[in-house]
Design a protein around this motif. Structure first.
Motif, PDB file in Angstrom:
ATOM      1  N   GLU A   1       0.828  -1.201   0.000  1.00 33.13           N
ATOM      2  CA  GLU A   1       0.000   0.000   0.000  1.00 33.13           C
ATOM      3  C   GLU A   1       0.865   1.255   0.000  1.00 33.13           C
ATOM      4  O   GLU A   1       0.607   2.218  -0.739  1.00 33.13           O
ATOM      5  N   LEU A   2       1.929   1.250   0.819  1.00 35.59           N
ATOM      6  CA  LEU A   2       2.822   2.405   0.891  1.00 35.59           C
ATOM      7  C   LEU A   2       3.547   2.612  -0.429  1.00 35.59           C
ATOM      8  O   LEU A   2       3.698   3.744  -0.899  1.00 35.59           O
ATOM      9  N   SER A   3       3.999   1.523  -1.035  1.00 28.62           N
ATOM     10  CA  SER A   3       4.726   1.614  -2.298  1.00 28.62           C
ATOM     11  C   SER A   3       3.856   2.217  -3.392  1.00 28.62           C
ATOM     12  O   SER A   3       4.304   3.095  -4.149  1.00 28.62           O
ATOM     13  N   LEU A   4       2.617   1.763  -3.490  1.00 25.30           N
ATOM     14  CA  LEU A   4       1.713   2.294  -4.514  1.00 25.30           C
ATOM     15  C   LEU A   4       1.412   3.770  -4.274  1.00 25.30           C
ATOM     16  O   LEU A   4       1.354   4.564  -5.217  1.00 25.30           O
ATOM     17  N   PHE A   5       1.242   4.136  -3.009  1.00 28.57           N
ATOM     18  CA  PHE A   5       0.986   5.543  -2.703  1.00 28.57           C
ATOM     19  C   PHE A   5       2.190   6.413  -3.058  1.00 28.57           C
ATOM     20  O   PHE A   5       2.047   7.501  -3.638  1.00 28.57           O
TER      21      PHE A   5
ATOM     22  N   TYR B   1       2.458   9.587  -5.430  1.00 24.71           N
ATOM     23  CA  TYR B   1       2.971  10.832  -4.868  1.00 24.71           C
ATOM     24  C   TYR B   1       4.153  11.345  -5.692  1.00 24.71           C
ATOM     25  O   TYR B   1       4.229  12.536  -6.035  1.00 24.71           O
ATOM     26  N   ALA B   2       5.078  10.456  -6.031  1.00 27.74           N
ATOM     27  CA  ALA B   2       6.263  10.850  -6.787  1.00 27.74           C
ATOM     28  C   ALA B   2       5.890  11.358  -8.175  1.00 27.74           C
ATOM     29  O   ALA B   2       6.449  12.351  -8.666  1.00 27.74           O
TER      30      ALA B   2
ATOM     31  N   ILE C   1      15.610   5.058  -4.326  1.00 28.30           N
ATOM     32  CA  ILE C   1      14.907   5.613  -5.481  1.00 28.30           C
ATOM     33  C   ILE C   1      15.883   5.891  -6.609  1.00 28.30           C
ATOM     34  O   ILE C   1      16.983   6.414  -6.393  1.00 28.30           O
ATOM     35  N   SER C   2      15.477   5.536  -7.816  1.00 26.45           N
ATOM     36  CA  SER C   2      16.229   5.872  -9.018  1.00 26.45           C
ATOM     37  C   SER C   2      15.275   6.599  -9.962  1.00 26.45           C
ATOM     38  O   SER C   2      14.224   6.062 -10.341  1.00 26.45           O
ATOM     39  N   LEU C   3      15.649   7.835 -10.333  1.00 26.21           N
ATOM     40  CA  LEU C   3      14.776   8.678 -11.140  1.00 26.21           C
ATOM     41  C   LEU C   3      15.412   8.994 -12.482  1.00 26.21           C
ATOM     42  O   LEU C   3      16.621   9.186 -12.585  1.00 26.21           O
ATOM     43  N   SER C   4      14.566   9.059 -13.507  1.00 28.97           N
ATOM     44  CA  SER C   4      14.972   9.579 -14.803  1.00 28.97           C
ATOM     45  C   SER C   4      13.841  10.470 -15.305  1.00 28.97           C
ATOM     46  O   SER C   4      12.835  10.652 -14.613  1.00 28.97           O
ATOM     47  N   GLN C   5      13.999  11.005 -16.498  1.00 29.61           N
ATOM     48  CA  GLN C   5      12.958  11.871 -17.039  1.00 29.61           C
ATOM     49  C   GLN C   5      11.704  11.095 -17.413  1.00 29.61           C
ATOM     50  O   GLN C   5      10.621  11.667 -17.471  1.00 29.61           O
ATOM     51  N   LYS C   6      11.848   9.799 -17.635  1.00 27.59           N
ATOM     52  CA  LYS C   6      10.728   8.995 -18.115  1.00 27.59           C
ATOM     53  C   LYS C   6      10.189   8.014 -17.084  1.00 27.59           C
ATOM     54  O   LYS C   6       9.001   7.676 -17.107  1.00 27.59           O
ATOM     55  N   ASN C   7      11.041   7.534 -16.168  1.00 30.30           N
ATOM     56  CA  ASN C   7      10.641   6.455 -15.266  1.00 30.30           C
ATOM     57  C   ASN C   7      11.138   6.707 -13.848  1.00 30.30           C
ATOM     58  O   ASN C   7      12.077   7.472 -13.630  1.00 30.30           O
ATOM     59  N   ILE C   8      10.476   6.039 -12.911  1.00 30.69           N
ATOM     60  CA  ILE C   8      10.926   6.013 -11.528  1.00 30.69           C
ATOM     61  C   ILE C   8      10.966   4.562 -11.073  1.00 30.69           C
ATOM     62  O   ILE C   8      10.027   3.793 -11.310  1.00 30.69           O
ATOM     63  N   MET C   9      12.066   4.170 -10.446  1.00 31.86           N
ATOM     64  CA  MET C   9      12.188   2.852  -9.845  1.00 31.86           C
ATOM     65  C   MET C   9      12.388   3.044  -8.349  1.00 31.86           C
ATOM     66  O   MET C   9      13.258   3.808  -7.925  1.00 31.86           O
ATOM     67  N   MET C  10      11.562   2.373  -7.567  1.00 30.49           N
ATOM     68  CA  MET C  10      11.558   2.572  -6.131  1.00 30.49           C
ATOM     69  C   MET C  10      11.543   1.224  -5.417  1.00 30.49           C
ATOM     70  O   MET C  10      10.764   0.337  -5.752  1.00 30.49           O
TER      71      MET C  10
ATOM     72  N   VAL D   1      10.839  -7.825   4.280  1.00 31.24           N
ATOM     73  CA  VAL D   1       9.584  -7.150   3.917  1.00 31.24           C
ATOM     74  C   VAL D   1       9.949  -5.988   3.006  1.00 31.24           C
ATOM     75  O   VAL D   1      10.373  -4.928   3.455  1.00 31.24           O
ATOM     76  N   ARG D   2       9.822  -6.201   1.710  1.00 34.14           N
ATOM     77  CA  ARG D   2      10.244  -5.189   0.756  1.00 34.14           C
ATOM     78  C   ARG D   2       9.419  -5.299  -0.515  1.00 34.14           C
ATOM     79  O   ARG D   2       8.757  -6.321  -0.766  1.00 34.14           O
ATOM     80  N   ARG D   3       9.460  -4.237  -1.299  1.00 33.48           N
ATOM     81  CA  ARG D   3       8.727  -4.228  -2.565  1.00 33.48           C
ATOM     82  C   ARG D   3       9.457  -3.278  -3.517  1.00 33.48           C
ATOM     83  O   ARG D   3       9.767  -2.142  -3.156  1.00 33.48           O
ATOM     84  N   THR D   4       9.720  -3.743  -4.720  1.00 36.98           N
ATOM     85  CA  THR D   4      10.372  -2.925  -5.739  1.00 36.98           C
ATOM     86  C   THR D   4       9.407  -2.732  -6.896  1.00 36.98           C
ATOM     87  O   THR D   4       8.834  -3.706  -7.403  1.00 36.98           O
ATOM     88  N   THR D   5       9.224  -1.498  -7.300  1.00 38.24           N
ATOM     89  CA  THR D   5       8.265  -1.178  -8.351  1.00 38.24           C
ATOM     90  C   THR D   5       8.880  -0.171  -9.319  1.00 38.24           C
ATOM     91  O   THR D   5       9.768   0.604  -8.970  1.00 38.24           O
ATOM     92  N   VAL D   6       8.371  -0.195 -10.538  1.00 36.51           N
ATOM     93  CA  VAL D   6       8.800   0.737 -11.581  1.00 36.51           C
ATOM     94  C   VAL D   6       7.556   1.341 -12.210  1.00 36.51           C
ATOM     95  O   VAL D   6       6.561   0.641 -12.433  1.00 36.51           O
ATOM     96  N   ARG D   7       7.598   2.631 -12.477  1.00 40.73           N
ATOM     97  CA  ARG D   7       6.448   3.283 -13.108  1.00 40.73           C
ATOM     98  C   ARG D   7       6.934   4.328 -14.104  1.00 40.73           C
ATOM     99  O   ARG D   7       7.944   4.988 -13.883  1.00 40.73           O
ATOM    100  N   LYS D   8       6.191   4.443 -15.180  1.00 42.50           N
ATOM    101  CA  LYS D   8       6.472   5.472 -16.172  1.00 42.50           C
ATOM    102  C   LYS D   8       5.884   6.795 -15.689  1.00 42.50           C
ATOM    103  O   LYS D   8       4.729   6.862 -15.269  1.00 42.50           O
TER     104      LYS D   8
END
Length: 259
Positions: A9-13, A17-18, A48-57, A67-74
């Motif tokens: 839930e925190l990761s998705l939020f 937010y980002a 956190i890894s940020l670029s102009q197109k994507n975020i990886m967290m 207890v961990r979660r890694t996600t990537v979003r455009k």
């Protein structure tokens, strides 16, 4: 299990937010700092890894690293909004100082993002007045200011309409600069006022990517070299597009600069 559900839930939020924070126009360091503050407030560490197109967290519990979660979003291109930047930054302190439940924080976030934006006609009027003021700062007379006001209004309108149709953003800048400068060129062609050349030069200033340039410099100074270079190149491409639109007007109308 509850921890794993909480980290999801925190990761998705934090991804939502980002996306909102970066779209509103913040530099990389501020985004990383705000995201990390929220994660730490709930007992997690954010990488956190940020670029102009994507975020990886990657979110991991400070007590149990399993207890961990890694996600990537455009990342979605959004409109710059300094009110959203202020509200979203204040939201991190709600989590850090008040330790509100995550559900409450999510509700406040959605309430902030649902706030009505300024009416488009008001934004266009203010942008036109601001650009006319630039014309005055550069020595333009009242006639030139009036021409710049009309040119900016038309160029801004064209820019918004083309953006709604999802035209390539580089083409949008060329077309908007061409429309604004073409209207302003009438002052030069018909000798309106005493400073028509100032009106022509000032007519495209509303398109200058000031926020991108500032963020590029701040990213470079903060050590986010890749993001700084990416933003700098993007801003440079937009400036070239503005110059192309202005040059096209001068070629069609037959204006020789500084002649």
């Amino acid at each position: 299990m509850a921890d794993r559900e909480h980290v999801q839930e925190l990761s998705l939020f934090l991804l939502d937010y980002a996306t909102s924070l970066l779209g509103a126009g913040v530099h990389t360091s501020r985004a990383v700092r705000n995201i990390s503050r929220i994660a730490e407030a709930y007992g997690y560490r954010a990488d956190i890894s940020l670029s102009q197109k994507n975020i990886m967290m990657s979110i991991s519990s400070q007590e149990d690293a399993t207890v961990r979660r890694t996600t990537v979003r455009k990342l979605k291109p959004l409109h710059f909004n300094f009110v959203h930047i202020q509200d979203l930054s204040a939201l991190t302190w709600r989590a850090w100082d008040d330790r509100v439940p995550l559900g409450v924080l999510v509700e406040e976030y959605h309430r902030m993002m649902a706030k009505a934006r300024y009416p488009m006609w008001l934004v266009m009027l203010c942008a036109s007045a601001a650009n006319a003021s630039f014309c005055r700062l550069f020595g333009g007379d009242w006639t030139a200011m009036g021409v710049v006001f009309v040119a900016t209004f038309a160029g801004f309108f064209i820019r918004q309409m083309l953006a709604k149709r999802h035209l390539n953003h580089l083409a949008i800048f060329v077309i908007a600069a061409f429309v604004a400068s073409m209207i302003a060129s009438m002052a030069t062609c018909h000798h309106w006022g005493g400073t028509p050349e100032v009106a022509l030069a000032s007519s495209v200033l509303f398109l200058v990517p000031g926020v991108q340039l500032i963020n590029a410099v701040m990213d470079l100074l903060d050590g986010h070299i890749l993001n700084g270079v990416q933003r700098g190149i993007q801003a440079g491409m937009l400036i070239i597009c503005i110059a192309l639109g202005l040059t096209l007007t001068m070629l069609i109308v037959g204006i020789q600069w500084m002649s």
